[in-house]
Design an enzyme around this catalytic site. Structure first.
Site, PDB file in Angstrom:
ATOM      1  N   SER A  23      76.130 121.026 -52.949  1.00 24.55           N
ATOM      2  CA  SER A  23      75.290 121.057 -51.965  1.00 24.55           C
ATOM      3  C   SER A  23      74.681 119.841 -51.730  1.00 24.55           C
ATOM      4  O   SER A  23      73.716 119.675 -50.906  1.00 24.55           O
ATOM      5  CB  SER A  23      74.341 122.282 -52.190  1.00 24.55           C
ATOM      6  OG  SER A  23      73.660 121.977 -53.374  1.00 24.55           O
ATOM      7  N   ASN A 110      66.684 127.641 -60.244  1.00 25.00           N
ATOM      8  CA  ASN A 110      66.636 128.800 -59.196  1.00 25.00           C
ATOM      9  C   ASN A 110      65.209 128.729 -58.590  1.00 25.00           C
ATOM     10  O   ASN A 110      65.007 128.985 -57.407  1.00 25.00           O
ATOM     11  CB  ASN A 110      66.677 130.190 -59.895  1.00 25.00           C
ATOM     12  CG  ASN A 110      68.137 130.502 -60.151  1.00 25.00           C
ATOM     13  OD1 ASN A 110      68.958 129.574 -59.633  1.00 25.00           O
ATOM     14  ND2 ASN A 110      68.762 131.447 -61.011  1.00 25.00           N
ATOM     15  N   THR A 155      59.329 136.979  -8.482  1.00 22.23           N
ATOM     16  CA  THR A 155      59.813 137.894  -9.450  1.00 22.23           C
ATOM     17  C   THR A 155      61.379 138.402  -9.016  1.00 22.23           C
ATOM     18  O   THR A 155      61.592 138.248  -7.790  1.00 22.23           O
ATOM     19  CB  THR A 155      58.885 139.375  -9.233  1.00 22.23           C
ATOM     20  OG1 THR A 155      59.159 139.765  -7.982  1.00 22.23           O
ATOM     21  CG2 THR A 155      57.750 139.093  -9.759  1.00 22.23           C
ATOM     22  N   HIS A 156      62.053 138.675  -9.788  1.00 23.32           N
ATOM     23  CA  HIS A 156      63.590 138.734  -9.494  1.00 23.32           C
ATOM     24  C   HIS A 156      64.118 137.440  -8.894  1.00 23.32           C
ATOM     25  O   HIS A 156      65.268 137.818  -8.008  1.00 23.32           O
ATOM     26  CB  HIS A 156      63.918 140.095  -8.764  1.00 23.32           C
ATOM     27  CG  HIS A 156      63.082 141.367  -8.893  1.00 23.32           C
ATOM     28  ND1 HIS A 156      63.733 142.016  -9.701  1.00 23.32           N
ATOM     29  CD2 HIS A 156      61.971 141.694  -8.805  1.00 23.32           C
ATOM     30  CE1 HIS A 156      62.951 143.111 -10.181  1.00 23.32           C
ATOM     31  NE2 HIS A 156      61.743 143.034  -9.626  1.00 23.32           N
ATOM     32  N   SER A 277      77.078 111.331 -12.537  1.00 24.77           N
ATOM     33  CA  SER A 277      78.408 112.015 -12.816  1.00 24.77           C
ATOM     34  C   SER A 277      79.557 110.812 -12.793  1.00 24.77           C
ATOM     35  O   SER A 277      79.015 109.783 -12.136  1.00 24.77           O
ATOM     36  CB  SER A 277      78.816 112.849 -11.900  1.00 24.77           C
ATOM     37  OG  SER A 277      79.921 112.964 -11.490  1.00 24.77           O
ATOM     38  N   LYS A 283      75.344 112.536  -7.814  1.00 28.10           N
ATOM     39  CA  LYS A 283      74.852 113.403  -8.691  1.00 28.10           C
ATOM     40  C   LYS A 283      73.841 112.889  -9.649  1.00 28.10           C
ATOM     41  O   LYS A 283      73.597 111.636  -9.705  1.00 28.10           O
ATOM     42  CB  LYS A 283      75.838 113.700  -9.674  1.00 28.10           C
ATOM     43  CG  LYS A 283      76.975 114.728  -8.973  1.00 28.10           C
ATOM     44  CD  LYS A 283      76.368 116.212  -8.514  1.00 28.10           C
ATOM     45  CE  LYS A 283      76.196 117.173  -9.674  1.00 28.10           C
ATOM     46  NZ  LYS A 283      77.326 117.776 -10.206  1.00 28.10           N
ATOM     47  N   GLU A 290      69.402 120.801 -19.810  1.00 26.25           N
ATOM     48  CA  GLU A 290      70.280 121.697 -20.054  1.00 26.25           C
ATOM     49  C   GLU A 290      70.817 121.826 -21.303  1.00 26.25           C
ATOM     50  O   GLU A 290      71.104 122.763 -22.029  1.00 26.25           O
ATOM     51  CB  GLU A 290      71.765 121.452 -19.218  1.00 26.25           C
ATOM     52  CG  GLU A 290      71.680 121.828 -17.542  1.00 26.25           C
ATOM     53  CD  GLU A 290      72.680 121.011 -16.853  1.00 26.25           C
ATOM     54  OE1 GLU A 290      73.508 121.423 -16.487  1.00 26.25           O
ATOM     55  OE2 GLU A 290      72.868 119.738 -17.073  1.00 26.25           O
ATOM     56  N   GLN A 322      72.856 129.182 -51.625  1.00 22.43           N
ATOM     57  CA  GLN A 322      72.855 127.654 -51.490  1.00 22.43           C
ATOM     58  C   GLN A 322      73.072 127.507 -49.945  1.00 22.43           C
ATOM     59  O   GLN A 322      72.839 126.553 -49.441  1.00 22.43           O
ATOM     60  CB  GLN A 322      74.099 127.237 -52.263  1.00 22.43           C
ATOM     61  CG  GLN A 322      74.198 125.624 -52.272  1.00 22.43           C
ATOM     62  CD  GLN A 322      75.192 125.273 -53.223  1.00 22.43           C
ATOM     63  OE1 GLN A 322      74.730 125.034 -54.371  1.00 22.43           O
ATOM     64  NE2 GLN A 322      76.357 125.016 -52.884  1.00 22.43           N
ATOM     65  N   LYS A 325      70.043 126.512 -46.847  1.00 23.18           N
ATOM     66  CA  LYS A 325      69.254 125.286 -46.260  1.00 23.18           C
ATOM     67  C   LYS A 325      69.691 124.795 -45.066  1.00 23.18           C
ATOM     68  O   LYS A 325      69.046 124.520 -44.250  1.00 23.18           O
ATOM     69  CB  LYS A 325      69.295 124.326 -47.477  1.00 23.18           C
ATOM     70  CG  LYS A 325      68.125 124.831 -48.530  1.00 23.18           C
ATOM     71  CD  LYS A 325      68.313 123.795 -49.566  1.00 23.18           C
ATOM     72  CE  LYS A 325      69.188 124.032 -50.581  1.00 23.18           C
ATOM     73  NZ  LYS A 325      69.447 125.427 -51.186  1.00 23.18           N
TER      74      LYS A 325
HETATM   75  N1  ARG Z   1      72.109 123.926 -55.385  1.00 25.88           N
HETATM   76  C1  ARG Z   1      71.603 125.274 -55.760  1.00 25.88           C
HETATM   77  C2  ARG Z   1      71.039 126.052 -54.330  1.00 25.88           C
HETATM   78  O1  ARG Z   1      70.792 125.330 -53.303  1.00 25.88           O
HETATM   79  C3  ARG Z   1      70.575 125.183 -56.702  1.00 25.88           C
HETATM   80  C4  ARG Z   1      70.327 126.201 -57.375  1.00 25.88           C
HETATM   81  C5  ARG Z   1      71.329 126.835 -58.377  1.00 25.88           C
HETATM   82  N2  ARG Z   1      71.212 127.692 -59.130  1.00 25.88           N
HETATM   83  C6  ARG Z   1      72.225 128.319 -59.895  1.00 25.88           C
HETATM   84  N3  ARG Z   1      72.171 129.293 -60.604  1.00 25.88           N
HETATM   85  N4  ARG Z   1      73.634 128.046 -59.680  1.00 25.88           N
HETATM   86  O2  ARG Z   1      70.921 126.999 -54.365  1.00 25.88           O
END
Ligand code: ARG
Length: 457
Positions: A23, A110, A155-156, A277, A283, A290, A322, A325
């Protein structure tokens, strides 16, 4: 490749599994949070005698050097590492030897990843809030410049009643203020420290979680270790806030797109925020608006993706998480860009008051006022409404408007009409006499400006 977690297994995974598992391309942007979080953790380990103060100092200095080198570009993130946490620990251990191996005492990736993510989003919340304020201020400025510019309110998408362009703009400012409130409220729940929850069950070491939380400016600590490492609702809440914000921007964008069309021509966008355009020379396209409307779908998608990822997960940490993010980062990046572009577009946009007024004159948007006039003369509203409607029908048949109908013609519908009906259906009067709180009149406008300026500065 051999892993830091070699032990139970020889930890030689295949290249394809490594790539799939990794990751770091996504989480490397949290390097600063990861390092400062680790410094606070190391300081606590030293203060509690879990490692010696000398070792703690050594770890902190080492972490600082990793941070400095990353920022100056001397050190590059090695994307062969699984994630940013592993990378930082690996570099630290290379530099410090055995002491580096003590950093991960009494914590787990974790709680570490949850900590980094919360710290990162805390910062993003602040940046987004600053941008909302800046956009809000730009819209207020536009509103103030057009507090007397009459336009049809719809409205509408049918012309309904007259308002000012300023009043219409201030509606969006109110939405932005609520977006700001929502994000600030969400920030409180982001700002709770999970560090020290360890893998899921806490630890047998005599740690001080509150000390680390305080050092990192958290407002409190997660009260349940399993919740602390497995909760992602803070990220979902942030995505929800961002989705609502984008929905507001998208509606605003849609209006700007409509208003800049030849059919409306209520505003002219500056060349700097439009495109041409490749084939049609005439244009001038509202691409920025948009794209804001289009990117709203992307932010909703980020929310849906994480909701779906989380919905079936047993406690506590699962690797599925994971995936949390990338979408949140994407939403933050998208929102920041949209807010910046929107501000620029608004600041350079030219409203066309003549065209707005012409449109306001054309659609019988003073018909309610003609009815209200009769109510003022003693007629019940429903009866007045009916007469006003019949007058409008006559005007449409004969190509007239309420302002040009003769008094005799008015009297043909009701004896209650007098010369002052012209004053009552005058478009400006219809707008500025809407004195109810929150209405389109000037007192309400001034109150809105005062409220909004206080909230946005
Ligand atoms: N790269 C992992 C994540 O973003 C970090 C946590 C990993 N924990 C594990 N038990 N493998 O979640």
């Amino acid at each position: 490749m051999a892993k830091m977690w070699a032990g139970r297994t020889d930890a030689l995974t295949s290249k394809i599994a490594d790539d799939f598992n990794s990751s770091i391309s996504v989480d490397k942007r949290m390097y600063k949070e990861d390092i400062t979080g680790s410094m606070a953790h190391a300081a606590m380990l030293g203060a509690k005698g879990i490692i010696t103060e000398t070792e703690a100092g050594c770890l902190i200095d080492g972490l600082q050097s990793v941070l400095d080198d990353l920022e100056s570009g001397v050190l590059a993130v090695d994307e062969n590492c699984e994630d940013i946490h592993m990378f930082v620990e690996q570099v630290l251990t290379e530099r410090l030897g055995d002491v580096g191996r003590k950093l991960h005492t009494a914590r787990s990736r974790n709680d570490q990843v949850a900590l980094d993510f919360r710290m990162y989003l805390r910062g993003e919340t602040d940046e987004i809030c600053a941008r909302i304020k800046a956009l809000g201020q730009a819209v207020i400025e536009l509103a103030e410049a057009h507090k007397e510019t009459i336009m049809p309110g719809y409205t509408h998408l049918q012309r309904a009643q007259p308002v000012t362009f300023g009043h219409h703009m201030m509606a969006y400012v109110m939405m932005l203020i609520r977006d700001l409130d929502r994000l600030s409220d969400c920030r409180k729940r982001i700002n709770i420290s999970p560090i020290g929850c360890c893998a899921l069950a806490g630890t047998t070491y005599d740690t001080d979680r509150r000390m680390v939380a305080e050092e990192l400016s958290f407002e409190g600590i997660a009260m349940n270790s399993m919740d602390g490492v497995s909760d992602r609702d803070f990220a979902l809440e942030m995505l929800s806030c961002l989705s609502i914000l984008m929905m507001h921007l998208s509606r605003f964008a849609e209006e700007i797109i409509l208003w800049s069309s030849w059919e409306f021509k209520f505003v002219e966008l500056s060349d700097a925020f439009t495109t041409g355009s490749s084939i049609m020379p005439q244009k001038k396209n509202p691409d920025m608006a948009e794209l804001v409307r289009g990117k709203t779908g992307r932010v909703y998608g980020d929310l849906m993706a994480l909701l779906t990822t989380m919905k079936g997960l047993p406690l506590a940490y699962n690797k599925d998480m994971q995936e949390d993010k990338e979408g949140v980062f994407d939403a933050c990046d998208t929102v920041k860009m949209c807010l910046d572009v929107f501000k620029g577009m608004i600041e350079t946009m030219t409203p066309l008051p003549e065209n707005m007024l012409n449109a306001a004159r054309g659609g019988f948007i003073n018909a309610t006022d003609a009815a209200d006039y009769l109510v003022g003369k003693g007629l019940p509203f429903r009866s007045a409404y009916k007469i006003s409607g019949q007058i409008v029908a006559k005007c449409i048949r004969e190509g007239k408007v309420l302002e040009t109908l003769s008094l005799d013609e008015y009297k043909g519908f009701s004896d209650l009409f007098e010369e002052d009906i012209y004053d009552a259906v005058n478009i400006k009067n219809c707008t500025f006499r809407r004195t109810s709180e929150g209405g389109a009149g000037p007192e309400s406008f001034n109150a809105q400006i005062e409220f909004a300026k206080e909230r946005l500065t």
